[in-house]
Write a protein that holds these residues in place. Structure first.
Motif, mmCIF file in Angstrom:
data_model
loop_
_atom_site.group_PDB
_atom_site.id
_atom_site.type_symbol
_atom_site.label_atom_id
_atom_site.label_comp_id
_atom_site.label_asym_id
_atom_site.label_seq_id
_atom_site.Cartn_x
_atom_site.Cartn_y
_atom_site.Cartn_z
ATOM 1 N N ASN A 59 16.097 39.210 57.277
ATOM 2 C CA ASN A 59 15.561 37.848 57.258
ATOM 3 C C ASN A 59 16.668 36.924 56.746
ATOM 4 O O ASN A 59 16.769 36.687 55.548
ATOM 5 C CB ASN A 59 14.322 37.770 56.370
ATOM 6 N N LEU A 60 17.467 36.419 57.652
ATOM 7 C CA LEU A 60 18.650 35.639 57.285
ATOM 8 C C LEU A 60 18.330 34.322 56.591
ATOM 9 O O LEU A 60 19.204 33.715 55.982
ATOM 10 C CB LEU A 60 19.516 35.384 58.525
ATOM 11 N N THR A 61 17.085 33.876 56.669
ATOM 12 C CA THR A 61 16.704 32.600 56.054
ATOM 13 C C THR A 61 15.885 32.791 54.784
ATOM 14 O O THR A 61 15.114 31.917 54.393
ATOM 15 C CB THR A 61 15.903 31.740 57.053
ATOM 16 N N LEU A 62 16.072 33.910 54.128
ATOM 17 C CA LEU A 62 15.319 34.201 52.910
ATOM 18 C C LEU A 62 15.655 33.187 51.825
ATOM 19 O O LEU A 62 16.821 33.002 51.483
ATOM 20 C CB LEU A 62 15.684 35.614 52.434
ATOM 21 N N ASP A 63 14.644 32.525 51.294
ATOM 22 C CA ASP A 63 14.883 31.517 50.260
ATOM 23 C C ASP A 63 15.195 32.194 48.919
ATOM 24 O O ASP A 63 14.859 33.362 48.712
ATOM 25 C CB ASP A 63 13.674 30.577 50.131
ATOM 26 N N PRO A 64 15.844 31.479 48.000
ATOM 27 C CA PRO A 64 16.265 32.072 46.725
ATOM 28 C C PRO A 64 15.117 32.653 45.883
ATOM 29 O O PRO A 64 15.283 33.703 45.269
ATOM 30 C CB PRO A 64 16.947 30.911 45.995
ATOM 31 N N GLU A 178 24.524 40.406 38.098
ATOM 32 C CA GLU A 178 25.264 39.483 38.963
ATOM 33 C C GLU A 178 24.392 38.996 40.107
ATOM 34 O O GLU A 178 24.374 37.805 40.428
ATOM 35 C CB GLU A 178 26.527 40.156 39.506
ATOM 36 N N ARG A 179 23.655 39.923 40.735
ATOM 37 C CA ARG A 179 22.799 39.540 41.859
ATOM 38 C C ARG A 179 21.677 38.620 41.392
ATOM 39 O O ARG A 179 21.313 37.675 42.060
ATOM 40 C CB ARG A 179 22.239 40.797 42.522
ATOM 41 N N PHE A 180 21.135 38.886 40.196
ATOM 42 C CA PHE A 180 20.107 38.016 39.624
ATOM 43 C C PHE A 180 20.685 36.618 39.385
ATOM 44 O O PHE A 180 20.048 35.610 39.701
ATOM 45 C CB PHE A 180 19.566 38.599 38.318
ATOM 46 N N ALA A 181 21.893 36.541 38.838
ATOM 47 C CA ALA A 181 22.530 35.251 38.553
ATOM 48 C C ALA A 181 22.759 34.457 39.836
ATOM 49 O O ALA A 181 22.568 33.232 39.851
ATOM 50 C CB ALA A 181 23.845 35.464 37.803
ATOM 51 N N VAL A 182 23.153 35.123 40.901
ATOM 52 C CA VAL A 182 23.361 34.450 42.186
ATOM 53 C C VAL A 182 22.034 33.874 42.690
ATOM 54 O O VAL A 182 21.972 32.712 43.119
ATOM 55 C CB VAL A 182 23.977 35.418 43.221
ATOM 56 N N ALA A 183 20.966 34.669 42.625
ATOM 57 C CA ALA A 183 19.651 34.188 43.077
ATOM 58 C C ALA A 183 19.165 33.037 42.218
ATOM 59 O O ALA A 183 18.631 32.051 42.726
ATOM 60 C CB ALA A 183 18.643 35.334 43.068
ATOM 61 N N GLU A 184 19.366 33.143 40.919
ATOM 62 C CA GLU A 184 18.926 32.078 39.992
ATOM 63 C C GLU A 184 19.716 30.786 40.239
ATOM 64 O O GLU A 184 19.134 29.682 40.257
ATOM 65 C CB GLU A 184 19.084 32.538 38.543
ATOM 66 N N ALA A 185 21.014 30.896 40.435
ATOM 67 C CA ALA A 185 21.838 29.713 40.707
ATOM 68 C C ALA A 185 21.423 29.059 42.031
ATOM 69 O O ALA A 185 21.337 27.822 42.116
ATOM 70 C CB ALA A 185 23.319 30.092 40.755
ATOM 71 N N ALA A 186 21.138 29.859 43.038
ATOM 72 C CA ALA A 186 20.689 29.314 44.324
ATOM 73 C C ALA A 186 19.338 28.631 44.186
ATOM 74 O O ALA A 186 19.102 27.578 44.791
ATOM 75 C CB ALA A 186 20.619 30.425 45.363
ATOM 76 N N ARG A 187 18.464 29.191 43.371
ATOM 77 C CA ARG A 187 17.164 28.572 43.135
ATOM 78 C C ARG A 187 17.310 27.217 42.448
ATOM 79 O O ARG A 187 16.647 26.256 42.800
ATOM 80 C CB ARG A 187 16.296 29.498 42.261
ATOM 81 N N ALA A 189 19.981 25.267 42.495
ATOM 82 C CA ALA A 189 20.619 24.346 43.439
ATOM 83 C C ALA A 189 19.601 23.808 44.439
ATOM 84 O O ALA A 189 19.615 22.624 44.781
ATOM 85 C CB ALA A 189 21.773 25.036 44.163
ATOM 86 N N GLU A 190 18.720 24.675 44.882
ATOM 87 C CA GLU A 190 17.689 24.280 45.840
ATOM 88 C C GLU A 190 16.712 23.283 45.206
ATOM 89 O O GLU A 190 16.255 22.348 45.862
ATOM 90 C CB GLU A 190 16.931 25.527 46.314
ATOM 91 N N ALA A 191 16.420 23.477 43.918
ATOM 92 C CA ALA A 191 15.491 22.580 43.213
ATOM 93 C C ALA A 191 16.118 21.216 42.952
ATOM 94 O O ALA A 191 15.419 20.243 42.712
ATOM 95 C CB ALA A 191 15.030 23.226 41.916
#
Length: 192
Positions: A59-64, A178-187, A189-191
């Motif tokens: 799912n290439l469009t998976l949201d953070p 690291e993966r959690f930090a990437v998801a959190e940062a993307a979330r 940024a999206e907000a």
């Protein structure tokens, strides 16, 4: 917990949950009851990262936020361990209740829906099953035909795209954080 938090398993509070405790615990819990090849166990932390990687490939469009839900799909295991599905079924309702309460508290701690949508659950289950197939055939000694019996035929992802090499606990813990930090940062940024 190592963070100093005290977690009530019967009535867990989101305020007593720290990502550092989750990462530490999951990196030290072995998938497949430790019955895998390699110098190190394949940890639940690595499994969580693998499932998140598979989910983003199918799912290439998976949201953070959904990526974070995927990454945390087995997070309760940081305190209750990883039990094989047939044993969970034998334990029945009480185990599932405790696991669901923990999962809900974890989700609330990170501002996620306490219960994901049916579509999100189905997507996580698909990615989890694909991960289990590749773990079974690459690490746990299953033949491909045997793995297909239990997990079906994986579609949409090739094992060549994935890293399924067991890591040392510290490396698995770092990878998860690291993966959690990437998801959190993307979330964030999206907000905006």
């Amino acid at each position: 917990m190592l963070s100093g938090r005290r977690l009530d398993l019967i009535d867990p509070s989101p305020l007593d949950i720290e990502i550092s405790d989750i990462a530490h615990g999951l990196a030290r819990v072995a998938r497949w009851n430790g019955q895998t090849i390699g110098r190190h166990a394949f940890s639940v932390a690595q499994h969580a990262v693998l499932v998140e990687e598979i989910a983003t490939r199918i799912n290439l469009t998976l949201d953070p936020a959904t990526r974070m839900l995927v990454l945390l799909h087995d997070a309760p295991e940081y305190v209750i361990g990883d039990m094989i599905s047939p044993f969970k079924a034998v334990l029945g309702g009480h185990y599932k209740e405790i696991e669901a309460r923990l999962q809900s508290a974890i989700h609330l701690r990170f501002s996620l829906p306490s219960v994901p949508s049916a579509a999100t659950k189905a997507m996580i289950k698909r990615a989890d099953t694909i991960a289990a197939y590749f773990e079974a055939t690459r690490l746990a000694g299953f033949s491909e035909s045997e793995a297909r019996l239990y997990f079906g035929t994986p579609r949409g992802v090739s094992p060549d795209m994935l890293s399924i090499e067991p890591l040392a606990t510290e490396d698995a813990q770092t990878l998860f954080l690291e993966r959690f930090a990437v998801a959190e940062a993307a979330r964030r940024a999206e907000a905006g």
